[in-house]
Design a protein around this motif. Structure first.
Motif, PDB file in Angstrom:
ATOM      1  N   PHE A  10       0.859  -1.184   0.000  1.00 54.21           N
ATOM      2  CA  PHE A  10       0.000   0.000   0.000  1.00 54.21           C
ATOM      3  C   PHE A  10       0.894   1.233   0.000  1.00 54.21           C
ATOM      4  O   PHE A  10       2.090   1.141   0.295  1.00 54.21           O
ATOM      5  CB  PHE A  10      -0.968   0.000   1.200  1.00 54.21           C
ATOM      6  CG  PHE A  10      -0.314   0.063   2.556  1.00 54.21           C
ATOM      7  CD1 PHE A  10      -0.087   1.278   3.177  1.00 54.21           C
ATOM      8  CD2 PHE A  10       0.079  -1.097   3.221  1.00 54.21           C
ATOM      9  CE1 PHE A  10       0.503   1.342   4.425  1.00 54.21           C
ATOM     10  CE2 PHE A  10       0.682  -1.038   4.464  1.00 54.21           C
ATOM     11  CZ  PHE A  10       0.893   0.176   5.064  1.00 54.21           C
ATOM     12  N   HIS A  11       0.290   2.365  -0.337  1.00 55.33           N
ATOM     13  CA  HIS A  11       1.088   3.586  -0.443  1.00 55.33           C
ATOM     14  C   HIS A  11       1.543   4.066   0.943  1.00 55.33           C
ATOM     15  O   HIS A  11       0.774   4.026   1.907  1.00 55.33           O
ATOM     16  CB  HIS A  11       0.245   4.679  -1.108  1.00 55.33           C
ATOM     17  CG  HIS A  11       0.984   5.969  -1.285  1.00 55.33           C
ATOM     18  ND1 HIS A  11       0.939   6.981  -0.359  1.00 55.33           N
ATOM     19  CD2 HIS A  11       1.814   6.395  -2.267  1.00 55.33           C
ATOM     20  CE1 HIS A  11       1.697   7.983  -0.772  1.00 55.33           C
ATOM     21  NE2 HIS A  11       2.243   7.654  -1.932  1.00 55.33           N
ATOM     22  N   GLY A  12       2.757   4.515   1.007  1.00 57.29           N
ATOM     23  CA  GLY A  12       3.251   5.160   2.230  1.00 57.29           C
ATOM     24  C   GLY A  12       3.439   4.187   3.379  1.00 57.29           C
ATOM     25  O   GLY A  12       3.859   3.053   3.200  1.00 57.29           O
ATOM     26  N   GLY A  13       3.116   4.619   4.569  1.00 57.95           N
ATOM     27  CA  GLY A  13       3.319   3.801   5.752  1.00 57.95           C
ATOM     28  C   GLY A  13       4.711   3.981   6.316  1.00 57.95           C
ATOM     29  O   GLY A  13       5.571   4.628   5.710  1.00 57.95           O
ATOM     30  N   LEU A  14       4.934   3.424   7.494  1.00 61.22           N
ATOM     31  CA  LEU A  14       6.202   3.587   8.195  1.00 61.22           C
ATOM     32  C   LEU A  14       6.623   2.291   8.860  1.00 61.22           C
ATOM     33  O   LEU A  14       5.781   1.490   9.248  1.00 61.22           O
ATOM     34  CB  LEU A  14       6.058   4.654   9.296  1.00 61.22           C
ATOM     35  CG  LEU A  14       5.902   6.111   8.902  1.00 61.22           C
ATOM     36  CD1 LEU A  14       5.557   6.920  10.129  1.00 61.22           C
ATOM     37  CD2 LEU A  14       7.173   6.626   8.255  1.00 61.22           C
ATOM     38  N   LEU A 248      -4.844  -3.321   4.547  1.00 59.42           N
ATOM     39  CA  LEU A 248      -4.654  -4.774   4.583  1.00 59.42           C
ATOM     40  C   LEU A 248      -5.265  -5.420   3.341  1.00 59.42           C
ATOM     41  O   LEU A 248      -4.673  -6.345   2.753  1.00 59.42           O
ATOM     42  CB  LEU A 248      -5.287  -5.349   5.854  1.00 59.42           C
ATOM     43  CG  LEU A 248      -5.026  -6.827   6.089  1.00 59.42           C
ATOM     44  CD1 LEU A 248      -3.537  -7.096   6.218  1.00 59.42           C
ATOM     45  CD2 LEU A 248      -5.743  -7.317   7.339  1.00 59.42           C
ATOM     46  N   ILE A 249      -6.420  -4.937   2.911  1.00 58.16           N
ATOM     47  CA  ILE A 249      -7.061  -5.492   1.712  1.00 58.16           C
ATOM     48  C   ILE A 249      -6.157  -5.281   0.503  1.00 58.16           C
ATOM     49  O   ILE A 249      -5.982  -6.176  -0.322  1.00 58.16           O
ATOM     50  CB  ILE A 249      -8.449  -4.832   1.495  1.00 58.16           C
ATOM     51  CG1 ILE A 249      -9.429  -5.354   2.544  1.00 58.16           C
ATOM     52  CG2 ILE A 249      -8.963  -5.108   0.091  1.00 58.16           C
ATOM     53  CD1 ILE A 249     -10.749  -4.634   2.588  1.00 58.16           C
ATOM     54  N   GLN A 250      -5.529  -4.110   0.452  1.00 55.38           N
ATOM     55  CA  GLN A 250      -4.645  -3.847  -0.685  1.00 55.38           C
ATOM     56  C   GLN A 250      -3.419  -4.760  -0.655  1.00 55.38           C
ATOM     57  O   GLN A 250      -2.985  -5.258  -1.696  1.00 55.38           O
ATOM     58  CB  GLN A 250      -4.229  -2.375  -0.704  1.00 55.38           C
ATOM     59  CG  GLN A 250      -3.653  -1.999  -2.050  1.00 55.38           C
ATOM     60  CD  GLN A 250      -3.425  -0.514  -2.180  1.00 55.38           C
ATOM     61  OE1 GLN A 250      -3.673   0.250  -1.258  1.00 55.38           O
ATOM     62  NE2 GLN A 250      -2.949  -0.109  -3.340  1.00 55.38           N
ATOM     63  N   VAL A 251      -2.884  -4.992   0.538  1.00 57.16           N
ATOM     64  CA  VAL A 251      -1.712  -5.861   0.644  1.00 57.16           C
ATOM     65  C   VAL A 251      -2.067  -7.292   0.227  1.00 57.16           C
ATOM     66  O   VAL A 251      -1.309  -7.960  -0.474  1.00 57.16           O
ATOM     67  CB  VAL A 251      -1.167  -5.847   2.096  1.00 57.16           C
ATOM     68  CG1 VAL A 251      -0.169  -6.969   2.317  1.00 57.16           C
ATOM     69  CG2 VAL A 251      -0.516  -4.502   2.387  1.00 57.16           C
ATOM     70  N   LEU A 252      -3.247  -7.766   0.612  1.00 58.27           N
ATOM     71  CA  LEU A 252      -3.601  -9.161   0.368  1.00 58.27           C
ATOM     72  C   LEU A 252      -4.113  -9.405  -1.047  1.00 58.27           C
ATOM     73  O   LEU A 252      -3.922 -10.485  -1.607  1.00 58.27           O
ATOM     74  CB  LEU A 252      -4.654  -9.619   1.371  1.00 58.27           C
ATOM     75  CG  LEU A 252      -4.160  -9.787   2.813  1.00 58.27           C
ATOM     76  CD1 LEU A 252      -5.315 -10.083   3.737  1.00 58.27           C
ATOM     77  CD2 LEU A 252      -3.109 -10.886   2.907  1.00 58.27           C
ATOM     78  N   THR A 253      -4.844  -8.423  -1.620  1.00 61.72           N
ATOM     79  CA  THR A 253      -5.490  -8.682  -2.909  1.00 61.72           C
ATOM     80  C   THR A 253      -5.007  -7.767  -4.025  1.00 61.72           C
ATOM     81  O   THR A 253      -5.281  -8.030  -5.193  1.00 61.72           O
ATOM     82  CB  THR A 253      -7.013  -8.481  -2.798  1.00 61.72           C
ATOM     83  OG1 THR A 253      -7.269  -7.093  -2.578  1.00 61.72           O
ATOM     84  CG2 THR A 253      -7.601  -9.298  -1.666  1.00 61.72           C
ATOM     85  N   CYS A 384       1.561   9.060   3.592  1.00 66.35           N
ATOM     86  CA  CYS A 384       0.114   8.943   3.842  1.00 66.35           C
ATOM     87  C   CYS A 384      -0.442   7.674   3.199  1.00 66.35           C
ATOM     88  O   CYS A 384      -0.405   7.525   1.981  1.00 66.35           O
ATOM     89  CB  CYS A 384      -0.625  10.158   3.296  1.00 66.35           C
ATOM     90  SG  CYS A 384      -2.401  10.020   3.557  1.00 66.35           S
ATOM     91  N   PRO A 385      -0.958   6.740   4.002  1.00 65.67           N
ATOM     92  CA  PRO A 385      -1.464   5.492   3.441  1.00 65.67           C
ATOM     93  C   PRO A 385      -2.773   5.679   2.678  1.00 65.67           C
ATOM     94  O   PRO A 385      -3.187   4.801   1.944  1.00 65.67           O
ATOM     95  CB  PRO A 385      -1.685   4.620   4.682  1.00 65.67           C
ATOM     96  CG  PRO A 385      -1.908   5.583   5.782  1.00 65.67           C
ATOM     97  CD  PRO A 385      -1.089   6.795   5.460  1.00 65.67           C
ATOM     98  N   ALA A 386      -3.438   6.834   2.873  1.00 69.10           N
ATOM     99  CA  ALA A 386      -4.684   7.084   2.156  1.00 69.10           C
ATOM    100  C   ALA A 386      -4.422   7.918   0.899  1.00 69.10           C
ATOM    101  O   ALA A 386      -5.362   8.332   0.222  1.00 69.10           O
ATOM    102  CB  ALA A 386      -5.688   7.790   3.064  1.00 69.10           C
TER     103      ALA A 386
END
Lengths: 519, 192
Positions: A10-14, A248-253, A384-386
């Motif tokens: 997913f985009h961003g994150g830390l 999580l949905i983006q990471v899995l699917t 930003c994850p969003a």
């Protein structure tokens, strides 16, 4: 089981320091039932529930204390047997520090169970609505922290294809799901099976971050024991905020949930692992949601650990069970270091959304430095994850230009706090966004009120006008009638007759009066 | 030369007729600008602006008879919204009109009320319930806090009570206004 499941990003994150070993080394402990339990009527997303018990009433463990007053609502249940001693305002865990209506129970130490919910061990013969009704009456809400009523989420309609159980638990310091997965794996798997049956879908994926190998092994073993090929346990890389539903949905699917939509729009339903275990207990044992696993952690508490706590237990009793505060205790935070909120008192109870109690020292929680000016470096947008533009949101929120926040999707913000952490100017961005959100809601409320007032004002004016015109009409009619009477020749006779009658009556009255005096 | 004059006059006459027809055929009921201004006003009908209600004030703004800074209940937010709508500069609230106060509700002291119905007649939104020689009471959910009922009461039994913040109406404070409420604490990298 396919170990080489493809994962996305997913985009961003830390990558944040987890601080999980502080609390997850000790085995799962149980806090004894306290002398007094405090059950707030609103511990979920939605409208508060309504009491169904009275002061002085004796209640059993798991007996419903309130009922749902609307669709997005959830009842609360007695944490133990005892007597209802008060129903009224009491401090509750809320960022405002305000009181909320609570049902307070003095426990009797007997812990007598309530028999109103028969176990549904034959759940495979029941349909979705019947199981949903059980989940609803047992007061189950999302235990990941959001506390959205689970029955509402389960009513997503047809077209679901994948159930995701969220065991990612990405936020620093929190390890309650980790602990639950290690010690209660069979319950989680049973919950997954109930949910798969209720939703009529064939695929379940349990996601666990890589830094929890024990939980992963425990769940793998439980799946093997259950011999259920519908359920797959997947390890995902540890990136904050991966425990966010959309992330999580983006990471899995690899699929993205539409900004204005919900996961069900792309055929996915996501539940916390704790929620799945609660569903299993409600359906298989007839046990409503009266306890949960809470992480008590930080350097401000003597023995950090995970504990199973009855809902309604005051926080100070939980802290006491962990050996009390240390000298370093400075901050009391409900939730984790990123998304939690500070509490002013430890007299508030554990509620359904209490996943963690962080008693931080100054080393755990860095005091915030004074904010400097935004230098528009763009770091916040990178993390930003969003995929929002926090610097633009901040700009308009600070200037109170709330109508300009819409094009920047303020309500897409999940308040994860990543932008706060990376901001070189130490700007409290998340708090600006929370401020703007509640301010926009307040203005909408004011607008609705003023529209309502205008309607009432106009209705009142119309009524006054109508009354006035009716009075005018009546007056005119009377004047007309009077004129007609005067003009007619017969009127004289009528008046004479009436006058004669009046004179006769007057004479009779006088006579009576004289007789009265004489008598 | 003559052709040009005829052509231009013809065009002018043609368009004139077209515009005249459109003005009659597509006449809009009421003044849309007045409606839009009215929708931004708080609808307390308190007359603190010097006009007998929100709509008359909206009309006065359109006519140029009043400035946009005369609404104390709306306060700064309303002035800003009006400034945005009318593309003018926002200005501070006219101090002659009163000052921005926290939202309040009228509460009748029911022991003192003599049932004169004067406040009922004064209330612009029918938020007071009662009848002659019977106790009156304010319907809290309908009260706009305009204070118009205070003046006519002969026994001075109506009081304005500030609205209490509830869990449903609580707002996050603006950062900087109150630093004690700074929440989302970031983990200290030094302790990693």
């Amino acid at each position: 089981m396919e170990p080489d499941r493809r994962l996305w990003r997913f985009h961003g994150g830390l990558h944040l320091p987890g601080h999980k070993r502080l609390s997850n080394v000790e085995p799962l402990d149980i806090v004894p039932v306290p002398a007094r339990l405090i059950h707030p009527l609103g511990q979920h997303v939605g409208i508060p529930s309504e009491p169904v018990v009275e002061v002085g009433e004796t209640v059993q463990r798991g007996q419903p204390l309130s009922r749902a007053t609307g669709y997005i609502c959830s009842p609360v249940h007695a944490g133990s047997s005892g007597t209802v001693v008060a129903i009224g305002p009491h401090p509750i865990p809320h960022p405002s520090g305000l009181d909320g209506d609570c049902i307070i129970i003095d426990t009797d130490g007997q812990d007598m169970p309530y028999e109103g919910y028969p176990p549904l061990t034959n759940y495979r013969t029941l349909n979705g609505p019947a199981l949903r009704a059980r989940v609803r009456e047992c007061g189950i809400v999302g235990l990941g922290g959001a506390a959205f009523p689970t029955a509402v989420k389960l009513n997503a309609g047809a077209g679901l294809r994948l159930l995701i159980l969220n065991g990612a638990e990405c936020e620093p310091y929190i390890s309650c799901d980790d602990s639950l997965m290690r010690h209660r794996a069979a319950e989680i798997i049973a919950g997954a099976q109930v949910l798969l049956h209720a939703l009529e879908i064939r695929d379940c994926c349990i996601a666990i971050e890589e830094d929890k190998p024990e939980a992963f092994a425990s769940l793998e073993a439980a799946v093997r024991r259950a011999d259920d090929n519908r359920i797959e346990v997947v390890q995902v890389p540890a990136v904050y905020p991966e425990g966010g539903e959309r992330q999580l949905i983006q990471v899995l699917t690899g699929e993205e949930v539409p900004a204005a939509g919900i996961p069900a729009d792309i055929g996915i339903l996501c539940q916390n692992v704790g929620t799945a275990a609660a569903v299993a207990r409600a359906v298989l044992y007839g046990e409503p949601l009266i306890s949960r696993v809470v992480t008590v952690t930080g350097h401000g508490v003597t023995r950090p650990r995970n504990l199973e706590v009855r809902l309604g237990t005051p926080l100070n009793k939980v802290i006491d069970h962990c050996g009390g505060y240390t000298d370093e205790a400075r901050h009391l935070i409900m939730g984790g270091a990123m998304m939690g909120f500070a509490l002013a008192t430890d007299a508030v109870p554990v509620i359904k959304s209490t996943n963690c109690l962080l008693v931080g020292s100054d080393a755990d929680i860095a005091p915030r430095q004074p904010a400097s000016a935004c230098i528009r470096c763009g770091e916040c947008a990178q993390v930003c994850p969003a995929q929002l533009l926090p610097q633009q949101l901040y700009w308009h929120a600070r200037a109170d230009e709330f109508d300009k926040l819409d094009p920047y999707h303020l309500f897409g913000c999940i308040e994860c706090g990543c932008c706060d952490v990376v901001c070189p100017s130490q700007i409290p961005l998340t708090q600006y966004f929370r401020y703007a959100k509640t301010e926009i809601w307040a203005r909408e409320r004011e607008r609705r009120q003023s529209d309502h007032a205008r309607e009432r004002f106009e209705t009142r004016n119309q009524r006054i006008e109508r009354a006035e015109s009716e009075r005018q009409r009546r007056l005119e009619a009377k004047t007309r009638a009077l004129k007609q009477t005067r003009s007619s020749a017969a009127s004289k006779a009528v008046i004479d007759e009436v006058m004669a009658r009046v004179r006769a009556k007057k004479a009779a009255d006088e006579r009576d009066a004289e007789n009265g005096d004489g008598g | 030369m003559l052709t040009a004059i005829i052509a231009i006059s013809g065009l002018a006459a043609g368009f004139g007729l077209l515009l005249g027809f459109a003005a009659v055929r597509f006449r809009s009921e009421g003044d849309p600008v007045v409606e839009r201004i009215d929708s931004l006003l708080p609808q307390t009908q308190c007359a603190q602006c010097g006009f007998p209600g929100c709509k008359p004030y909206a009309e006065a703004i359109v006519d140029g008879a009043a400035d946009i800074n005369r609404c104390p209940p709306g306060g700064e937010a309303t002035i800003r919204a009006l400034a945005d709508l009318l593309e003018r500069d926002a200005k501070p609230l006219d101090p002659e009109r009163g000052e921005e106060r926290l939202p309040a509700l009228a509460v009748i002291d029911e022991d003192l009320c003599i049932g004169c119905t004067l406040c009922i007649q004064a209330c612009p939104v029918d938020a007071i319930l009662g009848a002659a020689k019977l106790m009156h009471t304010v319907i809290a959910s309908e009260c706009t806090g305009c204070e118009l009922c205070i003046e006519p009461c002969p026994v001075d039994c109506i009081e304005m009570v500030p609205e209490t913040v509830t869990l449903g109406t609580w707002r996050w404070p603006k950062p900087g206004a109150d630093t004690s409420a700074v929440i989302a604490a970031s983990p200290n990298p030094a302790s990693a």
